[in-house]
Scaffold this motif. Structure first.
Motif, mmCIF file in Angstrom:
data_model
loop_
_atom_site.group_PDB
_atom_site.id
_atom_site.type_symbol
_atom_site.label_atom_id
_atom_site.label_comp_id
_atom_site.label_asym_id
_atom_site.label_seq_id
_atom_site.Cartn_x
_atom_site.Cartn_y
_atom_site.Cartn_z
ATOM 1 N N ALA A 158 34.807 72.718 29.805
ATOM 2 C CA ALA A 158 35.288 73.967 30.399
ATOM 3 C C ALA A 158 34.128 74.960 30.496
ATOM 4 C CB ALA A 158 36.417 74.544 29.564
ATOM 5 N N TYR A 159 33.308 75.022 29.404
ATOM 6 C CA TYR A 159 32.178 75.954 29.339
ATOM 7 C C TYR A 159 30.922 75.203 28.944
ATOM 8 C CZ TYR A 159 36.171 79.059 28.866
ATOM 9 O OH TYR A 159 37.361 79.700 29.060
ATOM 10 N N HIS A 160 29.790 75.633 29.458
ATOM 11 C CA HIS A 160 28.513 75.000 29.141
ATOM 12 C C HIS A 160 27.446 76.073 29.014
ATOM 13 C CE1 HIS A 160 24.592 73.360 30.526
ATOM 14 N NE2 HIS A 160 24.906 72.408 29.684
ATOM 15 N N VAL A 161 26.649 75.983 27.952
ATOM 16 C CA VAL A 161 25.492 76.859 27.805
ATOM 17 C C VAL A 161 24.263 75.963 27.839
ATOM 18 C CG1 VAL A 161 24.322 78.546 26.356
ATOM 19 C CG2 VAL A 161 26.809 78.527 26.476
ATOM 20 N N GLY A 162 23.313 76.271 28.720
ATOM 21 C CA GLY A 162 22.161 75.407 28.982
ATOM 22 C C GLY A 162 21.124 75.360 27.873
ATOM 23 N N TYR A 163 19.981 74.794 28.195
ATOM 24 C CA TYR A 163 18.907 74.580 27.237
ATOM 25 C C TYR A 163 18.341 75.876 26.674
ATOM 26 C CZ TYR A 163 19.012 69.806 28.920
ATOM 27 O OH TYR A 163 19.413 68.548 29.247
ATOM 28 N N SER A 164 18.359 76.930 27.444
ATOM 29 C CA SER A 164 17.841 78.226 26.985
ATOM 30 C C SER A 164 18.972 79.077 26.422
ATOM 31 C CB SER A 164 17.145 78.958 28.133
ATOM 32 O OG SER A 164 16.048 78.218 28.598
ATOM 33 N N CYS A 165 19.780 78.487 25.553
ATOM 34 C CA CYS A 165 20.976 79.171 25.056
ATOM 35 C C CYS A 165 20.650 80.383 24.190
ATOM 36 C CB CYS A 165 21.870 78.197 24.302
ATOM 37 S SG CYS A 165 21.101 77.438 22.873
ATOM 38 N N LYS A 166 19.451 80.461 23.621
ATOM 39 C CA LYS A 166 19.098 81.619 22.800
ATOM 40 C C LYS A 166 19.031 82.904 23.620
ATOM 41 C CE LYS A 166 16.478 79.026 19.406
ATOM 42 N NZ LYS A 166 15.157 78.790 18.813
ATOM 43 N N THR A 167 18.832 82.779 24.903
ATOM 44 C CA THR A 167 18.697 83.962 25.755
ATOM 45 C C THR A 167 19.919 84.204 26.637
ATOM 46 O OG1 THR A 167 17.619 82.707 27.522
ATOM 47 C CG2 THR A 167 16.195 83.655 25.826
ATOM 48 N N ALA A 168 20.951 83.381 26.517
ATOM 49 C CA ALA A 168 22.146 83.527 27.348
ATOM 50 C C ALA A 168 23.284 84.123 26.528
ATOM 51 C CB ALA A 168 22.567 82.175 27.913
ATOM 52 N N CYS A 169 24.185 84.806 27.206
ATOM 53 C CA CYS A 169 25.342 85.402 26.543
ATOM 54 C C CYS A 169 26.597 85.059 27.351
ATOM 55 C CB CYS A 169 25.175 86.911 26.467
ATOM 56 S SG CYS A 169 26.585 87.729 25.690
ATOM 57 N N LEU A 170 27.575 84.458 26.680
ATOM 58 C CA LEU A 170 28.835 84.108 27.323
ATOM 59 C C LEU A 170 29.974 84.655 26.477
ATOM 60 C CD1 LEU A 170 30.469 82.586 29.483
ATOM 61 C CD2 LEU A 170 30.246 80.525 28.087
ATOM 62 N N ALA A 171 30.708 85.616 27.006
ATOM 63 C CA ALA A 171 31.852 86.207 26.312
ATOM 64 C C ALA A 171 33.131 85.619 26.874
ATOM 65 C CB ALA A 171 31.844 87.715 26.485
ATOM 66 N N LEU A 172 33.984 85.082 26.002
ATOM 67 C CA LEU A 172 35.232 84.439 26.418
ATOM 68 C C LEU A 172 36.406 85.192 25.811
ATOM 69 C CD1 LEU A 172 34.068 80.813 25.590
ATOM 70 C CD2 LEU A 172 33.977 81.956 27.813
ATOM 71 N N GLU A 173 37.386 85.545 26.652
ATOM 72 C CA GLU A 173 38.544 86.294 26.137
ATOM 73 C C GLU A 173 39.804 85.932 26.905
ATOM 74 O OE1 GLU A 173 40.030 90.894 25.905
ATOM 75 O OE2 GLU A 173 37.879 90.489 25.832
ATOM 76 N N ASP A 174 40.814 85.472 26.195
ATOM 77 C CA ASP A 174 42.160 85.265 26.738
ATOM 78 C C ASP A 174 42.173 84.312 27.927
ATOM 79 O OD1 ASP A 174 44.914 85.617 26.690
ATOM 80 O OD2 ASP A 174 44.847 87.286 28.113
ATOM 81 N N ASN A 175 41.477 83.175 27.800
ATOM 82 C CA ASN A 175 41.457 82.166 28.858
ATOM 83 C C ASN A 175 42.377 81.011 28.513
ATOM 84 O OD1 ASN A 175 39.250 83.309 30.538
ATOM 85 N ND2 ASN A 175 38.118 83.071 28.643
ATOM 86 N N THR A 176 42.818 80.288 29.524
ATOM 87 C CA THR A 176 43.644 79.102 29.350
ATOM 88 C C THR A 176 42.838 77.889 29.768
ATOM 89 O OG1 THR A 176 45.635 80.368 29.835
ATOM 90 C CG2 THR A 176 45.794 77.970 29.994
ATOM 91 N N VAL A 177 42.706 76.942 28.839
ATOM 92 C CA VAL A 177 41.923 75.730 29.121
ATOM 93 C C VAL A 177 42.830 74.534 28.989
ATOM 94 C CG1 VAL A 177 39.954 74.336 28.430
ATOM 95 C CG2 VAL A 177 39.842 76.817 28.263
#
Length: 76
Positions: free
Chosen positions: A57-76
């Motif tokens: 459903a979600y993927h954070v790439g190789y440079s995950c230390k510099t990425a920000c993904l906020a997840l709230e109230d989703n249906t998977v």
């Protein structure tokens, strides 16, 4: 709706290289990966539905230390 109807699924929504985005109330389905972030991207996903994304459903790439993904109230 972000949907892939072809033979390969791909990524529904991909953000990288400093992208800023907010997905709200979206449907992402029939992709290999629903949402992908990498390299200084900052993304919030709120109130979305992610269906039939067989790899993830979600993927954070190789440079995950510099990425920000906020997840709230989703249906998977």
């Amino acid at each position: 709706m972000l949907e892939n109807n072809g033979r390969t699924g791909g990524i529904g929504a991909r953000f990288t290289h400093g992208a800023r985005a907010q997905l709200q109330g979206c449907m992402l389905r029939s992709n290999d990966v629903g949402v992908s972030v990498d390299r200084h991207a900052a993304v919030s996903v709120r109130g979305c539905t992610l269906q039939r994304n067989p790899w993830a459903a979600y993927h954070v790439g190789y440079s995950c230390k510099t990425a920000c993904l906020a997840l709230e109230d989703n249906t998977v």
